[in-house]
Design a protein around this motif. Structure first.
Motif, PDB file in Angstrom:
ATOM      1  N   ASN A 180      52.973  39.381  51.859  1.00  0.00           N
ATOM      2  CA  ASN A 180      52.792  38.302  50.899  1.00  0.00           C
ATOM      3  C   ASN A 180      51.929  37.190  51.494  1.00  0.00           C
ATOM      4  O   ASN A 180      51.049  36.642  50.825  1.00  0.00           O
ATOM      5  N   LYS A 181      52.174  36.874  52.751  1.00  0.00           N
ATOM      6  CA  LYS A 181      51.382  35.852  53.433  1.00  0.00           C
ATOM      7  C   LYS A 181      49.921  36.279  53.515  1.00  0.00           C
ATOM      8  O   LYS A 181      49.001  35.485  53.289  1.00  0.00           O
ATOM      9  N   GLU A 182      49.711  37.551  53.830  1.00  0.00           N
ATOM     10  CA  GLU A 182      48.346  38.092  53.942  1.00  0.00           C
ATOM     11  C   GLU A 182      47.596  38.009  52.615  1.00  0.00           C
ATOM     12  O   GLU A 182      46.388  37.751  52.583  1.00  0.00           O
TER      13      GLU A 182
ATOM     14  N   ILE B 122      44.380  42.692  46.008  1.00  0.00           N
ATOM     15  CA  ILE B 122      45.821  42.935  46.143  1.00  0.00           C
ATOM     16  C   ILE B 122      46.133  44.386  45.799  1.00  0.00           C
ATOM     17  O   ILE B 122      46.847  45.082  46.528  1.00  0.00           O
TER      18      ILE B 122
ATOM     19  N   GLU C  42      57.043  40.464  46.314  1.00  0.00           N
ATOM     20  CA  GLU C  42      58.437  40.042  46.368  1.00  0.00           C
ATOM     21  C   GLU C  42      59.344  41.251  46.571  1.00  0.00           C
ATOM     22  O   GLU C  42      58.973  42.388  46.259  1.00  0.00           O
TER      23      GLU C  42
ATOM     24  N   GLN D 151      48.888  33.768  40.410  1.00  0.00           N
ATOM     25  CA  GLN D 151      48.251  32.451  40.436  1.00  0.00           C
ATOM     26  C   GLN D 151      47.146  32.281  39.399  1.00  0.00           C
ATOM     27  O   GLN D 151      46.470  31.250  39.379  1.00  0.00           O
TER      28      GLN D 151
ATOM     29  N   GLU E  45      48.380  36.094  49.763  1.00  0.00           N
ATOM     30  CA  GLU E  45      48.684  34.970  48.864  1.00  0.00           C
ATOM     31  C   GLU E  45      47.434  34.354  48.245  1.00  0.00           C
ATOM     32  O   GLU E  45      47.493  33.780  47.150  1.00  0.00           O
ATOM     33  N   ASN E  46      46.284  34.474  48.900  1.00  0.00           N
ATOM     34  CA  ASN E  46      45.045  33.918  48.347  1.00  0.00           C
ATOM     35  C   ASN E  46      44.025  34.997  47.982  1.00  0.00           C
ATOM     36  O   ASN E  46      42.867  34.691  47.696  1.00  0.00           O
TER      37      ASN E  46
ATOM     38  N   ASN F 128      58.156  30.023  40.467  1.00  0.00           N
ATOM     39  CA  ASN F 128      58.224  30.206  41.915  1.00  0.00           C
ATOM     40  C   ASN F 128      57.988  31.644  42.379  1.00  0.00           C
ATOM     41  O   ASN F 128      58.415  32.025  43.461  1.00  0.00           O
TER      42      ASN F 128
ATOM     43  N   ASP G 150      56.143  34.958  43.886  1.00  0.00           N
ATOM     44  CA  ASP G 150      55.168  35.268  44.933  1.00  0.00           C
ATOM     45  C   ASP G 150      54.341  36.473  44.511  1.00  0.00           C
ATOM     46  O   ASP G 150      54.698  37.212  43.597  1.00  0.00           O
ATOM     47  N   VAL G 151      53.240  36.679  45.219  1.00  0.00           N
ATOM     48  CA  VAL G 151      52.396  37.846  44.959  1.00  0.00           C
ATOM     49  C   VAL G 151      53.161  39.132  45.276  1.00  0.00           C
ATOM     50  O   VAL G 151      53.148  40.093  44.510  1.00  0.00           O
TER      51      VAL G 151
ATOM     52  N   LYS H 148      57.375  39.911  53.576  1.00  0.00           N
ATOM     53  CA  LYS H 148      57.011  38.508  53.799  1.00  0.00           C
ATOM     54  C   LYS H 148      55.623  38.400  54.433  1.00  0.00           C
ATOM     55  O   LYS H 148      54.802  37.557  54.022  1.00  0.00           O
TER      56      LYS H 148
END
Length: 234
Positions: free
Chosen positions: A10-12, A21, A156, A171, A14-15, A151, A153-154, A7
């Protein structure tokens, strides 16, 4: 890696860009990480990015036994261009033989249940063998590809396969994929130029009509909400 760590990662990321990545996750999981490639446009982009970061990166694909000739040609062209032999996993011939003799060579047209059984033996079972040596897998899913993928995520946790799943292109738009392919001269399946945006097994893939969804040509006889083979079950 715990779910909390996933988690946070993924937050780190996400952009982050797809390249960033990959640069971030490769050292975390090496050598137990690989790109699972269907040789689609997205996976070809990831192959190009991955090899530029690590020329010895592990890349594998699944030969279901019913692929297009153009897909086989692309496997060969890609391996030669990047000097990285793509590993090929095959189905268990005994399971395929038993299934076909029981339900027919084109069983998948008869029902969703039959189609998913065919996908299981031709794709899921060999994929699980490939996964047996991994802690994480990279794939080319994009959120805009289908209603079943909106839905993602980068990073998971893949509960079904008990692995970390990495979607660097989550994205990205289709336009970004093709801009990268043309800018970096990435080899791609010639069927894309003939109206096939998504390419799977030959009997289960058709060209799409103008205005149709990019996944409309996959299992076109089914409803949109069933159009997954099980590789990306959530």
């Amino acid at each position: 890696m715990t779910k909390e760590e996933i988690k946070a990662l993924n937050k780190e990321l996400e952009n982050a860009s797809p390249e960033d990545i990959l640069k971030r996750v490769l050292p975390v999981f090496n050598p137990k990480i690989a790109l699972s490639s269907s040789l689609g446009a997205e996976d070809q982009v990831l192959t190009d990015m991955l090899i530029k970061i690590d020329p010895n990166a592990r890349i594998f694909t699944l030969d279901t036994g019913r692929l297009f000739r153009e897909t086989y040609d692309l496997i060969d062209r890609t391996s030669r261009k990047y000097k990285n032999q793509i590993e090929v996993f095959f189905p268990d011939h005994q399971k395929i033989q038993e299934m076909v003799n029981r339900k027919g060579i084109n069983l998948f047209y008869e029902s969703v249940e039959n189609r998913k059984e065919c996908c299981h033996w031709r794709k899921i079972e060999p994929l699980q063998r490939a996964f047996s040596t991994l802690d994480a897998w990279i794939c080319g899913l994009r959120a805009s590809q289908a209603v079943t993928r909106q839905n993602i995520d980068v990073i998971e946790w893949d509960e079904n396969n008990q692995l970390v799943k990495i979607n660097p292109l989550a994205q990205w738009t289709e336009e970004q994929v093709w801009e990268y392919i043309h800018a970096h001269k990435v080899p791609y399946n010639v069927l894309h130029d003939k109206g096939f945006p998504s390419i799977g097994c030959l009997p289960c893939t058709r060209a799409i009509e103008p205005g149709e969804d990019v996944r409309a040509g996959r299992w076109w006889w089914e409803n949109p909400d069933t159009k997954e083979c099980g590789l990306h079950k959530r």
